[in-house]
Motif scaffolding. Structure first.
Motif, short mmCIF file in Angstrom:
data_model
loop_
_atom_site.label_atom_id
_atom_site.label_comp_id
_atom_site.label_asym_id
_atom_site.label_seq_id
_atom_site.Cartn_x
_atom_site.Cartn_y
_atom_site.Cartn_z
N UNK A 65 44.64 39.97 45.98
CA UNK A 65 45.21 39.01 44.67
C UNK A 65 46.21 39.63 44.55
N UNK A 66 47.97 38.73 44.53
CA UNK A 66 48.75 39.73 44.33
C UNK A 66 48.67 39.72 43.02
N UNK A 67 49.88 41.02 42.46
CA UNK A 67 49.45 41.92 41.94
C UNK A 67 50.83 40.95 41.13
N UNK A 68 50.76 40.75 40.23
CA UNK A 68 51.55 39.65 39.18
C UNK A 68 51.43 38.46 38.36
N UNK A 94 43.30 36.07 36.74
CA UNK A 94 42.25 36.79 37.57
C UNK A 94 42.07 37.88 37.45
N UNK A 95 43.20 39.03 37.42
CA UNK A 95 43.10 39.96 37.98
C UNK A 95 42.41 40.95 36.52
N UNK A 98 37.33 43.30 34.84
CA UNK A 98 36.10 43.36 34.11
C UNK A 98 34.88 43.24 34.59
N UNK A 99 34.75 42.60 35.75
CA UNK A 99 33.19 42.34 36.81
C UNK A 99 33.48 44.24 37.70
#
Length: 95
Positions: free
Chosen positions: A4-7, A13-14, A19-20
């Motif tokens: 996943x993009x970290x932006x 989504x992040x 949380x999971x």
């Protein structure tokens, strides 16, 4: 594993994945370049491009990166063909 993009595009989504209790382990960089801007290869070999991995491409890739047997290869093929992609193959003098 999720890549996943970290932006800001992936912030929601992040947050859900955090949380999971999914962990962030490494960063994936995606680099894109216009095909028309690519330099010519300094060789007589041509590049074969396809939108699906050919059996030859898949066999070569699996020989280098594959782990497992036929079942795992079938899953890998589904992953590879699950989104738009471009596959390149360059043959050496031995084919």
């Amino acid at each position: 594993i999720f890549q996943v993009f970290d932006d800001p595009r992936s912030a929601t989504l992040n947050t859900v994945l955090d949380g999971q209790r999914f962990s962030k382990q490494s960063e994936t960089k995606i680099m894109v370049r216009d095909v028309g801007a690519l330099p010519l290869l300094p060789t007589a070999h041509s590049v074969e491009l396809s939108e699906q991995p050919t059996q030859e491409w898949l066999d070569l890739w699996w020989a280098v990166d594959g782990r497992g047997g036929g079942g795992e290869l079938a899953i890998a093929r589904e992953i590879l063909t699950g989104c738009p992609s471009l596959y390149a193959l360059v043959r050496d003098d031995d084919g």
